[in-house]
Design a protein around this motif. Structure first.
Motif, PDB file in Angstrom:
ATOM      1  N   GLU A  85       2.476  26.029  16.226  1.00 34.19           N
ATOM      2  CA  GLU A  85       1.530  26.350  17.289  1.00 34.19           C
ATOM      3  C   GLU A  85       2.210  26.317  18.661  1.00 34.19           C
ATOM      4  OE1 GLU A  85      -2.631  24.539  19.135  1.00 34.19           O
ATOM      5  OE2 GLU A  85      -2.061  24.044  17.074  1.00 34.19           O
ATOM      6  N   VAL A  86       3.071  25.339  18.868  1.00 39.82           N
ATOM      7  CA  VAL A  86       3.793  25.225  20.146  1.00 39.82           C
ATOM      8  C   VAL A  86       4.733  26.414  20.327  1.00 39.82           C
ATOM      9  CG1 VAL A  86       5.532  23.898  21.405  1.00 39.82           C
ATOM     10  CG2 VAL A  86       3.620  22.715  20.321  1.00 39.82           C
ATOM     11  N   LEU A  87       5.463  26.784  19.268  1.00 40.56           N
ATOM     12  CA  LEU A  87       6.371  27.932  19.357  1.00 40.56           C
ATOM     13  C   LEU A  87       5.593  29.209  19.652  1.00 40.56           C
ATOM     14  CD1 LEU A  87       8.828  27.187  16.399  1.00 40.56           C
ATOM     15  CD2 LEU A  87       9.437  27.341  18.822  1.00 40.56           C
ATOM     16  N   ASN A  88       4.457  29.386  19.005  1.00 42.07           N
ATOM     17  CA  ASN A  88       3.621  30.556  19.250  1.00 42.07           C
ATOM     18  C   ASN A  88       3.148  30.600  20.707  1.00 42.07           C
ATOM     19  OD1 ASN A  88       1.935  32.871  18.101  1.00 42.07           O
ATOM     20  ND2 ASN A  88       0.349  31.581  18.999  1.00 42.07           N
ATOM     21  N   PHE A  89       2.772  29.435  21.222  1.00 44.08           N
ATOM     22  CA  PHE A  89       2.332  29.379  22.614  1.00 44.08           C
ATOM     23  C   PHE A  89       3.485  29.679  23.562  1.00 44.08           C
ATOM     24  CE2 PHE A  89       1.790  27.152  26.621  1.00 44.08           C
ATOM     25  CZ  PHE A  89       0.566  27.651  27.035  1.00 44.08           C
ATOM     26  N   PHE A  90       4.652  29.113  23.272  1.00 39.46           N
ATOM     27  CA  PHE A  90       5.829  29.374  24.112  1.00 39.46           C
ATOM     28  C   PHE A  90       6.086  30.881  24.204  1.00 39.46           C
ATOM     29  CE2 PHE A  90       8.268  25.097  23.541  1.00 39.46           C
ATOM     30  CZ  PHE A  90       7.357  24.487  24.391  1.00 39.46           C
ATOM     31  N   GLY A  91       5.992  31.555  23.053  1.00 39.04           N
ATOM     32  CA  GLY A  91       6.232  32.994  23.047  1.00 39.04           C
ATOM     33  C   GLY A  91       5.195  33.739  23.866  1.00 39.04           C
ATOM     34  N   ASN A  92       3.946  33.340  23.760  1.00 39.64           N
ATOM     35  CA  ASN A  92       2.869  34.033  24.470  1.00 39.64           C
ATOM     36  C   ASN A  92       2.902  33.812  25.977  1.00 39.64           C
ATOM     37  OD1 ASN A  92       1.029  35.562  22.622  1.00 39.64           O
ATOM     38  ND2 ASN A  92       1.051  33.613  21.541  1.00 39.64           N
ATOM     39  N   THR A  93       3.525  32.726  26.427  1.00 41.06           N
ATOM     40  CA  THR A  93       3.587  32.483  27.885  1.00 41.06           C
ATOM     41  C   THR A  93       4.352  33.586  28.605  1.00 41.06           C
ATOM     42  OG1 THR A  93       5.603  31.134  27.661  1.00 41.06           O
ATOM     43  CG2 THR A  93       3.487  29.972  27.626  1.00 41.06           C
ATOM     44  N   LEU A  94       5.277  34.239  27.890  1.00 41.73           N
ATOM     45  CA  LEU A  94       6.132  35.241  28.532  1.00 41.73           C
ATOM     46  C   LEU A  94       5.489  36.629  28.600  1.00 41.73           C
ATOM     47  CD1 LEU A  94       9.516  34.220  26.881  1.00 41.73           C
ATOM     48  CD2 LEU A  94       8.755  33.729  29.213  1.00 41.73           C
ATOM     49  N   PRO A  96       0.821  -1.211   0.000  1.00 41.46           N
ATOM     50  CA  PRO A  96       0.000   0.000   0.000  1.00 41.46           C
ATOM     51  C   PRO A  96       0.855   1.262   0.000  1.00 41.46           C
ATOM     52  CG  PRO A  96      -0.081  -1.114   2.134  1.00 41.46           C
ATOM     53  CD  PRO A  96       0.596  -2.044   1.188  1.00 41.46           C
ATOM     54  N   GLU A  97       0.497   2.205  -0.851  1.00 45.57           N
ATOM     55  CA  GLU A  97       1.218   3.472  -0.975  1.00 45.57           C
ATOM     56  C   GLU A  97       0.889   4.376   0.206  1.00 45.57           C
ATOM     57  OE1 GLU A  97       3.727   6.089  -2.355  1.00 45.57           O
ATOM     58  OE2 GLU A  97       3.228   4.501  -3.781  1.00 45.57           O
ATOM     59  N   SER A  98       1.940   4.926   0.837  1.00 46.81           N
ATOM     60  CA  SER A  98       1.719   5.766   2.022  1.00 46.81           C
ATOM     61  C   SER A  98       2.295   7.168   1.860  1.00 46.81           C
ATOM     62  CB  SER A  98       2.352   5.104   3.258  1.00 46.81           C
ATOM     63  OG  SER A  98       1.778   3.841   3.508  1.00 46.81           O
ATOM     64  N   GLN A  99       2.743   7.505   0.634  1.00 50.95           N
ATOM     65  CA  GLN A  99       3.376   8.803   0.416  1.00 50.95           C
ATOM     66  C   GLN A  99       2.451   9.963   0.787  1.00 50.95           C
ATOM     67  OE1 GLN A  99       6.515   9.615  -1.039  1.00 50.95           O
ATOM     68  NE2 GLN A  99       7.152   7.493  -0.842  1.00 50.95           N
ATOM     69  N   ASP A 100       1.209   9.922   0.306  1.00 54.42           N
ATOM     70  CA  ASP A 100       0.277  11.018   0.578  1.00 54.42           C
ATOM     71  C   ASP A 100      -0.024  11.122   2.071  1.00 54.42           C
ATOM     72  OD1 ASP A 100       0.173  11.613  -2.095  1.00 54.42           O
ATOM     73  OD2 ASP A 100      -1.663  10.469  -2.468  1.00 54.42           O
ATOM     74  N   GLU A 101      -0.198   9.974   2.710  1.00 55.68           N
ATOM     75  CA  GLU A 101      -0.467   9.976   4.151  1.00 55.68           C
ATOM     76  C   GLU A 101       0.691  10.567   4.929  1.00 55.68           C
ATOM     77  OE1 GLU A 101      -1.598   6.808   7.750  1.00 55.68           O
ATOM     78  OE2 GLU A 101      -1.429   6.110   5.673  1.00 55.68           O
ATOM     79  N   LEU A 102       1.909  10.244   4.510  1.00 55.43           N
ATOM     80  CA  LEU A 102       3.092  10.771   5.193  1.00 55.43           C
ATOM     81  C   LEU A 102       3.226  12.280   4.986  1.00 55.43           C
ATOM     82  CD1 LEU A 102       5.640   7.914   4.463  1.00 55.43           C
ATOM     83  CD2 LEU A 102       4.973   8.732   6.731  1.00 55.43           C
ATOM     84  N   LYS A 103       2.899  12.745   3.801  1.00 55.35           N
ATOM     85  CA  LYS A 103       2.952  14.193   3.546  1.00 55.35           C
ATOM     86  C   LYS A 103       1.936  14.929   4.415  1.00 55.35           C
ATOM     87  CE  LYS A 103       4.711  13.759  -1.165  1.00 55.35           C
ATOM     88  NZ  LYS A 103       4.397  13.835  -2.616  1.00 55.35           N
ATOM     89  N   ASP A 104       0.769  14.303   4.606  1.00 57.37           N
ATOM     90  CA  ASP A 104      -0.244  14.897   5.494  1.00 57.37           C
ATOM     91  C   ASP A 104       0.269  14.937   6.927  1.00 57.37           C
ATOM     92  OD1 ASP A 104      -1.987  15.264   3.401  1.00 57.37           O
ATOM     93  OD2 ASP A 104      -3.134  13.430   3.776  1.00 57.37           O
ATOM     94  N   TRP A 105       0.946  13.852   7.347  1.00 57.30           N
ATOM     95  CA  TRP A 105       1.526  13.805   8.689  1.00 57.30           C
ATOM     96  C   TRP A 105       2.508  14.973   8.876  1.00 57.30           C
ATOM     97  CZ3 TRP A 105       0.590  11.368  13.120  1.00 57.30           C
ATOM     98  CH2 TRP A 105      -0.103  10.159  13.125  1.00 57.30           C
ATOM     99  N   ILE A 106       3.385  15.171   7.894  1.00 59.45           N
ATOM    100  CA  ILE A 106       4.405  16.222   7.998  1.00 59.45           C
ATOM    101  C   ILE A 106       3.758  17.604   8.075  1.00 59.45           C
ATOM    102  CG2 ILE A 106       6.270  17.387   6.747  1.00 59.45           C
ATOM    103  CD1 ILE A 106       7.221  14.649   5.812  1.00 59.45           C
ATOM    104  N   GLU A 107       2.722  17.826   7.273  1.00 62.02           N
ATOM    105  CA  GLU A 107       2.012  19.114   7.329  1.00 62.02           C
ATOM    106  C   GLU A 107       1.394  19.347   8.706  1.00 62.02           C
ATOM    107  OE1 GLU A 107      -0.841  19.345   4.195  1.00 62.02           O
ATOM    108  OE2 GLU A 107       0.671  19.287   2.585  1.00 62.02           O
ATOM    109  N   ASP A 108       0.778  18.302   9.254  1.00 61.74           N
ATOM    110  CA  ASP A 108       0.166  18.425  10.591  1.00 61.74           C
ATOM    111  C   ASP A 108       1.236  18.669  11.652  1.00 61.74           C
ATOM    112  OD1 ASP A 108      -2.320  17.989   9.504  1.00 61.74           O
ATOM    113  OD2 ASP A 108      -2.410  15.860  10.036  1.00 61.74           O
ATOM    114  N   ILE A 109       2.365  17.966  11.538  1.00 60.88           N
ATOM    115  CA  ILE A 109       3.456  18.121  12.503  1.00 60.88           C
ATOM    116  C   ILE A 109       4.024  19.535  12.451  1.00 60.88           C
ATOM    117  CG2 ILE A 109       5.846  17.429  12.986  1.00 60.88           C
ATOM    118  CD1 ILE A 109       4.935  14.540  12.162  1.00 60.88           C
ATOM    119  N   ASP A 110       4.230  20.039  11.233  1.00 56.02           N
ATOM    120  CA  ASP A 110       4.768  21.404  11.082  1.00 56.02           C
ATOM    121  C   ASP A 110       3.796  22.432  11.655  1.00 56.02           C
ATOM    122  OD1 ASP A 110       7.064  20.526   9.925  1.00 56.02           O
ATOM    123  OD2 ASP A 110       6.482  20.976   7.857  1.00 56.02           O
ATOM    124  N   ARG A 111       2.519  22.228  11.423  1.00 60.81           N
ATOM    125  CA  ARG A 111       1.514  23.154  11.963  1.00 60.81           C
ATOM    126  C   ARG A 111       1.537  23.122  13.498  1.00 60.81           C
ATOM    127  NH1 ARG A 111      -2.432  21.353   9.401  1.00 60.81           N
ATOM    128  NH2 ARG A 111      -3.253  19.932  10.971  1.00 60.81           N
TER     129      ARG A 111
END
Length: 319
Positions: A163-172, A144-159
């Motif tokens: 989001e985590v970096l933005n939250f880290f900045g706002n905590t201060l 089974p081909e998983s290329q598209d699924e993996l690209k979706d994973w990477i997009e979600d991870i990057d997002r």
């Protein structure tokens, strides 16, 4: 039930049935052994199936040679099978083909049942091995081909990283407790782990290895480690810290510019400037102030490494 389990189940049932049918059609003795060999040789990936099939085939040939010699020398008795095992087991371990210990020994028991060895019997046993391993490999050509699924994973991870970096900045600057984002960090780490597992399977399944996505996820794993370090350091910095706005802006900017190599270089220059700025401030007077200053420098170090990884990944992907 995921698609890998479904695919493996269908391939195993189909390959075993076909190998049994062919062995029976050819009139081979112990035709069911071909189906068993097929089942044992189907692994999750093409690479594992090819390696496993090669090891088991070599193991079967070696077992027939040793078994034939032992039975001819000591007669076709059950105790002679024990002598065969005393020779075959350590040799298999030495040659790292212990994967075939079980099925190969079953093949040798066929010789014991025959009570003799001749070219016809050897051809029969080798044909069973060839049919069994052959159908296992042929059916595993489909994966089974998983290329598209993996690209979706990477997009979600990057997002999520942004989001985590933005939250880290706002905590201060917004009096937020960085610890409330602990679950988000754990989920992000788990998602990267799952995506890595899928990428490894995908890499082993493709004839032309899909190493690019695996490399990209390895970089995200390093970024995840830096986020965890940053998380620990930010807990040392008070929410009402006077210079918090400077640190907050650079963290948020890192998240917003992530993926843009030129902008990330500018952000890194700002981090270096802030590093110099904090080194010029009067030395801490208390242990608490010293711990805060140390945590700030650690945050800058993590951000700088984070940016270096992002820039390198961007350059590689543009080649």
């Amino acid at each position: 039930m995921n698609k890998t389990i479904i695919s493996t189940t269908i391939k195993t049932a189909l390959a075993a049935s076909l190998s049994l049918s062919l062995a029976s059609f050819l009139g081979l003795n112990y035709a069911s052994s071909a189906a068993i060999i097929t089942i044992l040789n189907i692994f999750e990936t093409r690479k594992a199936t090819l390696k496993g099939g090669a090891k088991r085939s070599l193991s079967a040939i070696l077992a027939l040679i040793i078994g034939g010699l032992v039975f001819e020398l000591f007669s076709y008795k059950t105790w002679a099978f024990g002598i065969y095992l005393l020779l075959f087991v350590p040799l298999s371990l030495l040659l790292k083909i212990e994967l075939g210990l079980g099925p190969s020994s079953v093949t040798v028991t066929h010789l014991l049942s025959y009570g003799q060895i001749n070219p016809s019997i050897i051809k029969n046993e080798l044909a069973l091995v060839l049919i069994g391993t052959g159908f296992a490999f042929l059916t595993n050509l489909y994966a089974p081909e998983s290329q598209d699924e993996l690209k979706d994973w990477i997009e979600d991870i990057d997002r999520d990283i942004k989001e985590v970096l933005n939250f880290f900045g706002n905590t201060l600057v917004n009096q937020l407790d960085v610890e409330i984002y602990e679950d988000k960090i754990r989920k992000l780490e788990a998602d990267i782990g799952k995506a890595m597992d899928l990428a490894i399977v995908e890499n082993d399944n493709r004839i032309h290895n899909s190493k690019d996505i695996l490399r990209d996820l390895s970089h995200r794993q390093i970024e995840m480690d830096l986020l965890k370090e940053m998380y620990e350091d930010l807990k040392e910095i008070p929410r009402a810290y006077d210079e918090g706005k400077l640190i907050s802006d650079i963290i948020i900017d890192t998240g917003e510019k992530l993926g843009d190599a030129n902008e990330m270089i500018k952000v890194k220059e700002r981090i270096e400037y802030l590093n110099k700025h904090f080194r010029m401030i009067d030395l801490p007077q208390t242990h608490e102030d010293f711990a805060i200053r140390s945590a700030i420098f650690q945050v800058f170090r993590s951000l700088s490494e984070f940016i270096d990884i992002s820039i390198d990944l961007n350059k590689i992907n543009r080649l």
